[in-house]
Motif scaffolding. Structure first.
Motif, PDB file in Angstrom:
ATOM      1  N   GLY A  35       0.827  -1.205   0.000  1.00 24.77           N
ATOM      2  CA  GLY A  35       0.000   0.000   0.000  1.00 24.77           C
ATOM      3  C   GLY A  35       0.858   1.252   0.000  1.00 24.77           C
ATOM      4  N   GLY A  36       0.809   1.980  -1.105  1.00 22.68           N
ATOM      5  CA  GLY A  36       1.650   3.173  -1.244  1.00 22.68           C
ATOM      6  C   GLY A  36       0.872   4.453  -1.052  1.00 22.68           C
ATOM      7  N   GLY A  37       0.011   4.484  -0.054  1.00 20.19           N
ATOM      8  CA  GLY A  37      -0.668   5.730   0.310  1.00 20.19           C
ATOM      9  C   GLY A  37       0.200   6.495   1.291  1.00 20.19           C
ATOM     10  N   MET A  38      -0.429   7.445   1.968  1.00 18.65           N
ATOM     11  CA  MET A  38       0.303   8.271   2.919  1.00 18.65           C
ATOM     12  C   MET A  38       0.997   7.419   3.988  1.00 18.65           C
ATOM     13  SD  MET A  38      -1.291  11.797   4.405  1.00 18.65           S
ATOM     14  CE  MET A  38      -2.886  11.199   4.035  1.00 18.65           C
ATOM     15  N   GLY A  39       0.268   6.434   4.511  1.00 18.21           N
ATOM     16  CA  GLY A  39       0.818   5.586   5.569  1.00 18.21           C
ATOM     17  C   GLY A  39       2.010   4.785   5.082  1.00 18.21           C
ATOM     18  N   GLY A  40       1.854   4.138   3.916  1.00 18.14           N
ATOM     19  CA  GLY A  40       2.938   3.319   3.376  1.00 18.14           C
ATOM     20  C   GLY A  40       4.142   4.165   2.983  1.00 18.14           C
ATOM     21  N   ALA A  41       3.874   5.319   2.370  1.00 12.92           N
ATOM     22  CA  ALA A  41       4.972   6.170   1.902  1.00 12.92           C
ATOM     23  C   ALA A  41       5.778   6.717   3.082  1.00 12.92           C
ATOM     24  CB  ALA A  41       4.416   7.316   1.061  1.00 12.92           C
ATOM     25  N   LEU A  42       5.080   7.177   4.104  1.00  9.61           N
ATOM     26  CA  LEU A  42       5.798   7.718   5.265  1.00  9.61           C
ATOM     27  C   LEU A  42       6.572   6.621   5.992  1.00  9.61           C
ATOM     28  CD1 LEU A  42       3.158  10.245   6.668  1.00  9.61           C
ATOM     29  CD2 LEU A  42       5.400  10.811   5.713  1.00  9.61           C
ATOM     30  N   SER A  43       5.969   5.441   6.087  1.00 10.24           N
ATOM     31  CA  SER A  43       6.666   4.314   6.728  1.00 10.24           C
ATOM     32  C   SER A  43       7.915   3.951   5.935  1.00 10.24           C
ATOM     33  CB  SER A  43       5.751   3.087   6.824  1.00 10.24           C
ATOM     34  OG  SER A  43       4.604   3.399   7.558  1.00 10.24           O
ATOM     35  N   ALA A  44       7.783   3.929   4.598  1.00 14.64           N
ATOM     36  CA  ALA A  44       8.924   3.588   3.747  1.00 14.64           C
ATOM     37  C   ALA A  44      10.050   4.604   3.918  1.00 14.64           C
ATOM     38  CB  ALA A  44       8.485   3.525   2.284  1.00 14.64           C
ATOM     39  N   LYS A  45       9.681   5.870   4.013  1.00 10.29           N
ATOM     40  CA  LYS A  45      10.702   6.916   4.198  1.00 10.29           C
ATOM     41  C   LYS A  45      11.430   6.714   5.530  1.00 10.29           C
ATOM     42  CE  LYS A  45      12.595  11.127   3.929  1.00 10.29           C
ATOM     43  NZ  LYS A  45      13.973  11.107   3.557  1.00 10.29           N
ATOM     44  N   LEU A  46      10.672   6.452   6.583  1.00  9.44           N
ATOM     45  CA  LEU A  46      11.290   6.233   7.898  1.00  9.44           C
ATOM     46  C   LEU A  46      12.222   5.030   7.875  1.00  9.44           C
ATOM     47  CD1 LEU A  46       8.280   6.852  10.319  1.00  9.44           C
ATOM     48  CD2 LEU A  46      10.368   8.206  10.156  1.00  9.44           C
ATOM     49  N   LEU A  47      11.771   3.948   7.249  1.00 12.88           N
ATOM     50  CA  LEU A  47      12.572   2.716   7.212  1.00 12.88           C
ATOM     51  C   LEU A  47      13.829   2.890   6.366  1.00 12.88           C
ATOM     52  CD1 LEU A  47       9.595   0.235   6.868  1.00 12.88           C
ATOM     53  CD2 LEU A  47      11.204   0.288   8.779  1.00 12.88           C
ATOM     54  N   THR A  48      13.687   3.490   5.186  1.00 15.30           N
ATOM     55  CA  THR A  48      14.873   3.652   4.329  1.00 15.30           C
ATOM     56  C   THR A  48      15.865   4.619   4.961  1.00 15.30           C
ATOM     57  OG1 THR A  48      13.662   5.269   2.992  1.00 15.30           O
ATOM     58  CG2 THR A  48      13.793   3.060   2.128  1.00 15.30           C
ATOM     59  N   ASP A  49      15.359   5.616   5.672  1.00 14.07           N
ATOM     60  CA  ASP A  49      16.272   6.520   6.387  1.00 14.07           C
ATOM     61  C   ASP A  49      17.096   5.766   7.432  1.00 14.07           C
ATOM     62  OD1 ASP A  49      15.487   8.680   4.919  1.00 14.07           O
ATOM     63  OD2 ASP A  49      14.285   9.618   6.482  1.00 14.07           O
ATOM     64  N   GLN A  50      16.554   4.656   7.926  1.00 20.48           N
ATOM     65  CA  GLN A  50      17.278   3.818   8.898  1.00 20.48           C
ATOM     66  C   GLN A  50      18.157   2.773   8.205  1.00 20.48           C
ATOM     67  OE1 GLN A  50      17.006   4.264  12.318  1.00 20.48           O
ATOM     68  NE2 GLN A  50      15.777   6.053  11.744  1.00 20.48           N
ATOM     69  N   GLY A  51      18.207   2.844   6.889  1.00 22.39           N
ATOM     70  CA  GLY A  51      19.042   1.908   6.130  1.00 22.39           C
ATOM     71  C   GLY A  51      18.390   0.554   5.912  1.00 22.39           C
ATOM     72  N   ILE A  52      17.085   0.476   6.122  1.00 24.36           N
ATOM     73  CA  ILE A  52      16.395  -0.810   5.940  1.00 24.36           C
ATOM     74  C   ILE A  52      15.926  -0.916   4.490  1.00 24.36           C
ATOM     75  CG2 ILE A  52      14.363  -2.173   6.648  1.00 24.36           C
ATOM     76  CD1 ILE A  52      14.728  -0.763   9.431  1.00 24.36           C
ATOM     77  N   ASP A  53      16.300  -2.039   3.869  1.00 22.68           N
ATOM     78  CA  ASP A  53      15.967  -2.266   2.458  1.00 22.68           C
ATOM     79  C   ASP A  53      14.448  -2.478   2.352  1.00 22.68           C
ATOM     80  OD1 ASP A  53      16.032  -2.931  -0.198  1.00 22.68           O
ATOM     81  OD2 ASP A  53      16.761  -4.972   0.145  1.00 22.68           O
ATOM     82  N   THR A  54      13.768  -1.501   1.798  1.00 20.40           N
ATOM     83  CA  THR A  54      12.298  -1.480   1.844  1.00 20.40           C
ATOM     84  C   THR A  54      11.712  -1.385   0.440  1.00 20.40           C
ATOM     85  OG1 THR A  54      12.443  -0.309   3.946  1.00 20.40           O
ATOM     86  CG2 THR A  54      10.320  -0.239   2.830  1.00 20.40           C
ATOM     87  N   VAL A  55      10.652  -2.132   0.224  1.00 20.25           N
ATOM     88  CA  VAL A  55       9.943  -2.080  -1.064  1.00 20.25           C
ATOM     89  C   VAL A  55       8.483  -1.757  -0.787  1.00 20.25           C
ATOM     90  CG1 VAL A  55       9.138  -3.488  -3.010  1.00 20.25           C
ATOM     91  CG2 VAL A  55      11.501  -3.702  -2.224  1.00 20.25           C
ATOM     92  N   VAL A  56       7.914  -0.874  -1.603  1.00 15.42           N
ATOM     93  CA  VAL A  56       6.482  -0.544  -1.497  1.00 15.42           C
ATOM     94  C   VAL A  56       5.791  -1.070  -2.748  1.00 15.42           C
ATOM     95  CG1 VAL A  56       4.776   1.308  -1.322  1.00 15.42           C
ATOM     96  CG2 VAL A  56       7.020   1.605  -0.249  1.00 15.42           C
ATOM     97  N   ILE A  57       4.724  -1.821  -2.556  1.00 15.98           N
ATOM     98  CA  ILE A  57       3.937  -2.267  -3.712  1.00 15.98           C
ATOM     99  C   ILE A  57       2.489  -1.810  -3.525  1.00 15.98           C
ATOM    100  CG2 ILE A  57       5.376  -4.277  -4.261  1.00 15.98           C
ATOM    101  CD1 ILE A  57       3.243  -6.031  -2.919  1.00 15.98           C
ATOM    102  N   ASP A  58       1.802  -1.674  -4.641  1.00 15.15           N
ATOM    103  CA  ASP A  58       0.405  -1.243  -4.579  1.00 15.15           C
ATOM    104  C   ASP A  58      -0.346  -1.852  -5.753  1.00 15.15           C
ATOM    105  OD1 ASP A  58      -2.051   0.438  -4.575  1.00 15.15           O
ATOM    106  OD2 ASP A  58      -0.908   1.594  -3.099  1.00 15.15           O
ATOM    107  N   LYS A  59      -1.583  -2.208  -5.534  1.00 17.32           N
ATOM    108  CA  LYS A  59      -2.361  -2.780  -6.636  1.00 17.32           C
ATOM    109  C   LYS A  59      -2.933  -1.689  -7.542  1.00 17.32           C
ATOM    110  CE  LYS A  59      -6.612  -3.332  -3.902  1.00 17.32           C
ATOM    111  NZ  LYS A  59      -7.563  -4.304  -3.358  1.00 17.32           N
ATOM    112  N   ARG A  60      -2.916  -0.451  -7.056  1.00 16.48           N
ATOM    113  CA  ARG A  60      -3.300   0.690  -7.895  1.00 16.48           C
ATOM    114  C   ARG A  60      -2.031   1.468  -8.230  1.00 16.48           C
ATOM    115  NH1 ARG A  60      -7.097   0.283  -3.863  1.00 16.48           N
ATOM    116  NH2 ARG A  60      -9.233   0.097  -4.597  1.00 16.48           N
ATOM    117  N   ASP A  61      -2.228   2.639  -8.863  1.00 20.11           N
ATOM    118  CA  ASP A  61      -1.095   3.556  -8.973  1.00 20.11           C
ATOM    119  C   ASP A  61      -0.739   4.009  -7.571  1.00 20.11           C
ATOM    120  OD1 ASP A  61      -0.904   3.405 -11.663  1.00 20.11           O
ATOM    121  OD2 ASP A  61      -1.905   5.316 -12.068  1.00 20.11           O
ATOM    122  N   ILE A  62       0.551   4.214  -7.340  1.00 16.76           N
ATOM    123  CA  ILE A  62       1.003   4.673  -6.026  1.00 16.76           C
ATOM    124  C   ILE A  62       0.311   5.998  -5.674  1.00 16.76           C
ATOM    125  CG2 ILE A  62       3.021   5.667  -4.835  1.00 16.76           C
ATOM    126  CD1 ILE A  62       3.311   2.719  -4.837  1.00 16.76           C
TER     127      ILE A  62
END
Ligand SMILES: Cc1cc2nc3c(=O)[nH]c(=O)nc-3n(C[C@H](O)[C@H](O)[C@H](O)COP(=O)(O)OP(=O)(O)OC[C@H]3O[C@@H](n4cnc5c(N)ncnc54)[C@H](O)[C@@H]3O)c2cc1C
Length: 116
Positions: A35-62
């Protein structure tokens, strides 16, 4: 399920419409966010900032879920008032919830500046 319909405002603010590739092969990562909505995008940013290899997928357009339909109102208050939270969860938890909402606003403010 259609989360939104009709024309929404936010795409009119894009200088160019972002496109992300369709996932066509297996991949591995430390953290998969569905899920690449606000929640997924912000979580991904936090995780990647910590150096965690993160992938976001979505069944719609992000970003084309309910995040695309929101009115852009940012506030630390919740639909449930502080008084009501205290009545339901007790004073400590009710107040803590509101403190976390306030902290989140401060984080978003800093985060927003870092994107400029
Ligand atoms: C009309 C409207 C106005 C709003 N106004 C405000 C406002 O002013 N202020 C405010 O703070 N909030 C507002 N909100 C609420 C806010 O928009 C949402 O709380 C927020 O966007 C939710 O973000 P999210 O990332 O959890 O969900 P979404 O943005 O919906 O993202 C979830 C994503 O997950 C994807 N997904 C779901 N299931 C799967 C699956 N099985 N596989 C792959 N992908 C999947 C969806 O395609 C979607 O892109 C409003 C909401 C609406 C509808």
């Amino acid at each position: 399920m259609e989360l939104i319909n009709g024309k929404t405002f936010w795409p009119t603010t894009f200088a160019s419409h972002p496109h992300y590739p369709v996932l066509q092969e297996n991949l591995s990562c430390d953290c998969l966010i569905i899920g690449g909505g606000m929640g997924g995008a912000l979580s991904a940013k936090l995780l990647t900032d910590q150096g965690i290899d993160t992938v976001v997928i979505d069944k719609r357009d992000i970003g084309y879920g309910s995040s695309m339909a929101n009115t852009g109102l940012l506030q630390y208050t919740n639909d449930k008032t502080l008084t009501s939270c205290i009545q339901t969860f007790g004073e400590e938890r009710g107040v803590r919830f509101y403190e976390l909402c306030r902290d989140a606003m401060h984080h978003l403010e800093k985060f927003h500046r870092s994107l400029r």
